[in-house]
Design a protein around this motif. Structure first.
Motif, mmCIF file in Angstrom:
data_model
loop_
_atom_site.group_PDB
_atom_site.id
_atom_site.type_symbol
_atom_site.label_atom_id
_atom_site.label_comp_id
_atom_site.label_asym_id
_atom_site.label_seq_id
_atom_site.Cartn_x
_atom_site.Cartn_y
_atom_site.Cartn_z
ATOM 1 N N THR A 32 42.787 -56.214 -31.401
ATOM 2 C CA THR A 32 44.110 -56.826 -31.230
ATOM 3 C C THR A 32 44.044 -58.268 -30.725
ATOM 4 O O THR A 32 45.079 -58.893 -30.513
ATOM 5 C CB THR A 32 44.950 -56.001 -30.235
ATOM 6 N N ILE A 33 42.842 -58.808 -30.501
ATOM 7 C CA ILE A 33 42.720 -60.182 -29.976
ATOM 8 C C ILE A 33 43.397 -61.167 -30.926
ATOM 9 O O ILE A 33 43.285 -61.055 -32.150
ATOM 10 C CB ILE A 33 41.236 -60.562 -29.792
ATOM 11 N N LYS A 34 44.084 -62.155 -30.338
ATOM 12 C CA LYS A 34 44.761 -63.171 -31.135
ATOM 13 C C LYS A 34 44.839 -64.459 -30.330
ATOM 14 O O LYS A 34 44.579 -64.479 -29.120
ATOM 15 C CB LYS A 34 46.167 -62.706 -31.521
ATOM 16 N N ALA A 35 45.208 -65.555 -31.021
ATOM 17 C CA ALA A 35 45.358 -66.847 -30.365
ATOM 18 C C ALA A 35 46.353 -66.724 -29.215
ATOM 19 O O ALA A 35 47.399 -66.101 -29.343
ATOM 20 C CB ALA A 35 45.847 -67.892 -31.375
ATOM 21 N N GLY A 36 46.000 -67.309 -28.072
ATOM 22 C CA GLY A 36 46.856 -67.248 -26.886
ATOM 23 C C GLY A 36 46.420 -66.215 -25.868
ATOM 24 O O GLY A 36 46.860 -66.249 -24.719
ATOM 25 N N ASP A 37 45.537 -65.293 -26.276
ATOM 26 C CA ASP A 37 45.011 -64.305 -25.333
ATOM 27 C C ASP A 37 43.929 -64.946 -24.465
ATOM 28 O O ASP A 37 43.455 -66.051 -24.734
ATOM 29 C CB ASP A 37 44.416 -63.104 -26.069
ATOM 30 N N GLU A 95 37.495 -63.555 -36.587
ATOM 31 C CA GLU A 95 36.690 -64.434 -35.742
ATOM 32 C C GLU A 95 37.646 -65.205 -34.849
ATOM 33 O O GLU A 95 38.702 -65.661 -35.309
ATOM 34 C CB GLU A 95 35.859 -65.393 -36.602
ATOM 35 N N HIS A 96 37.291 -65.333 -33.574
ATOM 36 C CA HIS A 96 38.182 -65.955 -32.597
ATOM 37 C C HIS A 96 37.472 -67.105 -31.894
ATOM 38 O O HIS A 96 36.436 -66.903 -31.245
ATOM 39 C CB HIS A 96 38.651 -64.918 -31.565
ATOM 40 N N LEU A 97 38.027 -68.323 -32.041
ATOM 41 C CA LEU A 97 37.465 -69.511 -31.413
ATOM 42 C C LEU A 97 37.908 -69.562 -29.954
ATOM 43 O O LEU A 97 39.089 -69.410 -29.643
ATOM 44 C CB LEU A 97 37.935 -70.768 -32.144
ATOM 45 N N LEU A 98 36.951 -69.782 -29.045
ATOM 46 C CA LEU A 98 37.234 -69.760 -27.616
ATOM 47 C C LEU A 98 37.158 -71.154 -27.016
ATOM 48 O O LEU A 98 36.417 -72.013 -27.491
ATOM 49 C CB LEU A 98 36.248 -68.832 -26.892
ATOM 50 N N ASP A 99 37.927 -71.354 -25.962
ATOM 51 C CA ASP A 99 37.890 -72.601 -25.201
ATOM 52 C C ASP A 99 36.642 -72.555 -24.330
ATOM 53 O O ASP A 99 36.570 -71.787 -23.368
ATOM 54 C CB ASP A 99 39.154 -72.705 -24.342
ATOM 55 N N TYR A 104 42.896 -60.062 -21.848
ATOM 56 C CA TYR A 104 44.175 -60.285 -21.178
ATOM 57 C C TYR A 104 45.157 -60.813 -22.223
ATOM 58 O O TYR A 104 45.033 -61.966 -22.662
ATOM 59 C CB TYR A 104 44.026 -61.299 -20.033
ATOM 60 N N PRO A 105 46.115 -59.989 -22.667
ATOM 61 C CA PRO A 105 47.058 -60.441 -23.702
ATOM 62 C C PRO A 105 47.844 -61.667 -23.259
ATOM 63 O O PRO A 105 48.166 -61.833 -22.083
ATOM 64 C CB PRO A 105 47.987 -59.228 -23.878
ATOM 65 N N GLY A 106 48.128 -62.557 -24.226
ATOM 66 C CA GLY A 106 48.917 -63.738 -23.933
ATOM 67 C C GLY A 106 50.354 -63.382 -23.599
ATOM 68 O O GLY A 106 50.801 -62.244 -23.799
#
Length: 202
Positions: A53-58, A84-88, A197-199
């Motif tokens: 369920t990971i998405k941008a803003g999480d 694929e999720h790009l991380l800060d 941690y959901p956004g």
């Protein structure tokens, strides 16, 4: 004579019951202690939250460090999908990090770190990077859709070549829209080391 005999028998039965109760009480595990060994891979030890369920803003936490999910790329090849999720990566100066999530058929989460490929291209069956030998496993082309900040267009095509090394290590090449190859080395994320941690928009 029957009366004393019955009384003796009753006394013996009561004594036997008392002994059984004491023995059972001694065998009972102490309060708060499990009676059977714990399975280290039981459900309660899985990652906190569903990686699918990971998405941008999480926000995700891995090995004690928290990362903001800047953007997500959803990929599809035929009936197979993955993300694929790009991380800060504030803690890794100048290096891009991301995580991939796929089911093939089991859920697999991999932590990726950008690799400066130089002249390296995925044209061989085996490649050696930093002393680790990787063997080519897959080569294909997928459609993608991006969300949030990824540096990619909203939709497009990507060619990929995936290599696998020993001990849950990976090497992957991607090129979007026929551009230059980008690469990263990956390691499988162990159970219980990733927290999601959901956004605020979840």
């Amino acid at each position: 004579m029957a009366g004393p005999v019955i009384a003796i028998l009753l006394a013996l039965i009561l004594c036997a019951l008392a002994v059984i109760i004491v023995l059972l009480a001694r065998r009972r595990p102490p309060s708060g202690t499990a009676g059977t060994p714990r399975d280290p891979f039981a459900a309660e030890d899985q990652a906190a939250g569903d990686p699918r369920t990971i998405k941008a803003g999480d926000m995700v936490e891995y090995l004690g460090v928290r990362y903001f999910v800047r953007g997500s790329v959803r990929l599809r090849e035929g009936g197979f999908t993955w993300s694929e999720h790009l991380l800060d990566a504030d803690t890794i100066e100048g290096t891009k990090v991301w995580i991939s999530v796929e089911e093939d058929p089991d859920l697999e989460v991999v932590w990726w770190t950008e690799l400066d490929v130089g002249d390296l291209v995925p044209d061989k069956r085996t490649l050696t990077v930093d002393g680790v030998e990787y063997r080519r496993e897959e080569h294909g082309t997928a459609d993608y859709a991006s969300e949030g900040t990824t540096g990619l267009g909203e939709k497009g095509r990507v060619e990929y070549v995936d290599y696998e090394g020993p001990g849950g290590r990976y090497l992957s090449f991607e090129r979007y829209g026929g551009g230059a190859w980008e690469a990263g080395t990956g390691e499988r994320v162990p159970n219980g080391t990733l927290t999601i941690y959901p956004g605020s928009g979840s």
